[in-house]
Enzyme design. Structure first.
Site, PDB file in Angstrom:
ATOM      1  N   LYS A 187       0.856  -1.183   0.000  1.00 21.12           N
ATOM      2  CA  LYS A 187       0.000   0.000   0.000  1.00 21.12           C
ATOM      3  C   LYS A 187       0.892   1.233   0.000  1.00 21.12           C
ATOM      4  O   LYS A 187       1.513   1.563   0.998  1.00 21.12           O
ATOM      5  CB  LYS A 187      -0.898  -0.008   1.248  1.00 21.12           C
ATOM      6  N   THR A 241       5.674   7.574  13.952  1.00 18.92           N
ATOM      7  CA  THR A 241       5.656   6.788  15.189  1.00 18.92           C
ATOM      8  C   THR A 241       4.229   6.564  15.673  1.00 18.92           C
ATOM      9  O   THR A 241       3.891   5.476  16.159  1.00 18.92           O
ATOM     10  CB  THR A 241       6.499   7.495  16.268  1.00 18.92           C
ATOM     11  N   GLY A 244       2.718   3.840  13.694  1.00 20.43           N
ATOM     12  CA  GLY A 244       3.432   2.620  14.068  1.00 20.43           C
ATOM     13  C   GLY A 244       2.902   2.012  15.351  1.00 20.43           C
ATOM     14  O   GLY A 244       2.755   0.792  15.468  1.00 20.43           O
ATOM     15  N   GLU A 261       9.745   0.904  10.964  1.00 18.51           N
ATOM     16  CA  GLU A 261      10.793   1.927  10.823  1.00 18.51           C
ATOM     17  C   GLU A 261      10.078   3.263  10.906  1.00 18.51           C
ATOM     18  O   GLU A 261       9.340   3.644  10.003  1.00 18.51           O
ATOM     19  CB  GLU A 261      11.526   1.744   9.492  1.00 18.51           C
TER      20      GLU A 261
END
Length: 481
Positions: A187, A241, A244, A261
């Site tokens: 994606k 972040t 994530g 990452e």
């Protein structure tokens, strides 16, 4: 932005945008074919430097993600059973086609992302091809990679990539996944889908079996559907972040393997014995490469007090020579910010830096009237308490802090929730090794910055994520070990 001399007058050197054909609309790439989204919805992708609409792209739904995962699962049976040497042939073929079509891809990436053609042509594209060449070489040697005598692929990899290096992040994800025998549903970012869709055509040109690579475009909801799909065995994400953490919560309690990452607030440490001119070039590439929209950007400059004035004078002179403008001009150093949303975030954080008392400086700079632009910006009188020293800005904004001793430099460099990258500038090899060993960063550069190599692992500590991409280490994330 550059002062003209009588000897050398600037002349534009634009790359032709006619070298690449952009279709008026694109579908999803599922099971080797382009297809409409189940919901029939589309979204526009625009050029950040001009705000012109480049194309319309299908908006994938949960139903489309399911179709793509089923296609990848079906293809996995035959793909994983191929001898490694046969898989390698496809990867080599893809790498060669990328090289052959690199001019088209560089122009396309610059149009869709906003970064200068000099970067897409000289940095992004060579690295993209190099990653496919490198992992092609591993495909028939997996039993010698240090992960056991017969490492097996995981299955279907769901991969979600960001907008700052659209094609390079695709290569970081897809190359090791295919080399190890997995199939992929990728994606791309909503604002930069075009190079991934171009890559789908490269897969067809290379004769890659149907369903091995599937590309589903869409927004965050499409990515969330892919991450949550029960038949995905591995999730790889590069991005913020905050997202994530959401992905980690979604995957928790499942058997899915995960690599993240995420963000960074890299420290670039300049000691008093550093070669100043060389350090200045490294500082510039560390924070102004790709307009600072780099997870591992050297966004915090830590300079030893005794050389602060000399370094800043030299740095300001260098920034005054940077050329901001048309990303397709081969002379351009600073391109456009990727989106209006990102520009607003950079502007707000820079304004906050000023409000908190840091001293702001930018070179004389005329910004184009259309598009998303932000002048290279330097903040001095910054303390560790300033928001601009703590939060990831993801833009061309450098915060300058000082230190007196190596221990103070290390303490300040590590005083961050992130841990992705760092740089050290000194003529002493012993100091480089001593300081590098104390830095909690996944990548530490010495007397250089933002140098990437497919043979070298990349990844972070703390809120910069976990897992490694690149090198032999990058194979592990896609193997059942």
């Amino acid at each position: 932005m550059e002062k003209q001399s009588s000897a050398f007058v600037y002349a534009p050197a634009p790359e032709s945008r006619s070298v690449v054909d952009i279709a008026p609309s694109y579908g999803l790439f599922i099971d080797g074919e382009f297809t409409e989204a189940a919901g029939g919805k589309v979204f526009k992708t625009v050029s950040p430097s001009t705000e012109e609409v480049l194309s319309e792209v299908a908006e994938g739904t949960e139903e489309d993600v399911d179709r793509a995962v089923r296609a990848a699962r079906k293809a996995f049976e035959k793909w994983s059973a191929l001898p490694g040497g046969e898989r390698a042939k496809y990867l080599f073929r893809i790498a060669r086609i990328i090289q052959e079509r690199s001019r088209e891809l560089a122009v396309l990436e610059t149009l869709d992302n906003g970064k200068p053609i000099r970067e897409t042509r000289d940095a992004d594209l060579p690295l993209v091809a190099a990653h496919f060449f490198y992992y092609a070489g591993w495909a028939d040697k997996l039993e010698h990679a240090g992960f056991g005598p017969a490492p097996r692929p995981l299955g279907v990899a769901g991969q979600v990539i960001p907008w700052n290096f659209p094609l390079l992040m695709l290569a970081w994800k897809i190359a090791p996944a295919l080399a190890t025998g997995n199939t992929v549903v990728l994606k791309p970012a909503e604002t930069t889908p075009l190079s991934a869709l171009f890559f789908a055509d490269i897969c067809r040109q290379a004769g890659l079996p149907k369903g091995v690579v599937n590309i589903v475009t869409g927004d965050g909801r499409t990515g969330a559907a892919l991450v949550a799909h029960p038949d995905v065995n591995k999730v790889a994400f590069t991005g913020s972040t905050g997202v994530g953490k959401e992905i980690a919560r979604t995957v928790a309690g499942t058997r899915k393997k995960l690599t993240l990452e995420l963000g960074g607030k890299g420290a670039n440490i300049v000691f008093d014995d550093a070669p100043i001119d060389q350090a200045v070039e490294g500082i510039v590439s560390g924070i102004f490469f790709n307009q600072g929209q780099v997870c591992c950007a050297g966004s915090r400059l830590l300079v030893q007090e005794s050389v602060q004035d000399e370094l800043l004078d030299s740095l300001k002179r260098r920034l005054s020579t940077l050329r901001l403008g048309d990303p397709l001009d081969k002379n351009t150093d600073i391109g456009a910010i990727n989106s209006a949303e990102q520009l607003a975030r950079i502007s707000a954080l820079a304004d906050q830096g000023e409000a908190e008392g840091a001293e702001r400086w930018s070179p004389a700079c005329e910004l184009p009237e259309s598009g998303y632009w932000f002048a290279p910006t330097l903040f001095t009188n910054v303390t560790q308490a300033h928001t601009i020293a703590r939060d990831e800005i993801f833009g061309p904004v450098l915060s300058v802090l000082t230190f007196r001793t190596p221990d103070e430099a290390v303490a300040k460099a590590n005083n961050t929730p992130y841990g992705l990258s760092a740089g050290i500038w000194t003529e002493k090899g012993s100091r480089i090794l001593a300081v590098a060993n104390k830095l909690r960063a996944g990548v530490v550069w010495s007397n250089t910055f933002n140098k990437f190599d497919p043979t070298s692992p990349f990844g972070g500590y703390k809120e910069s994520g976990f897992g490694r991409e690149g090198g032999r280490h990058g194979l592990e994330a896609y193997l059942d070990v």
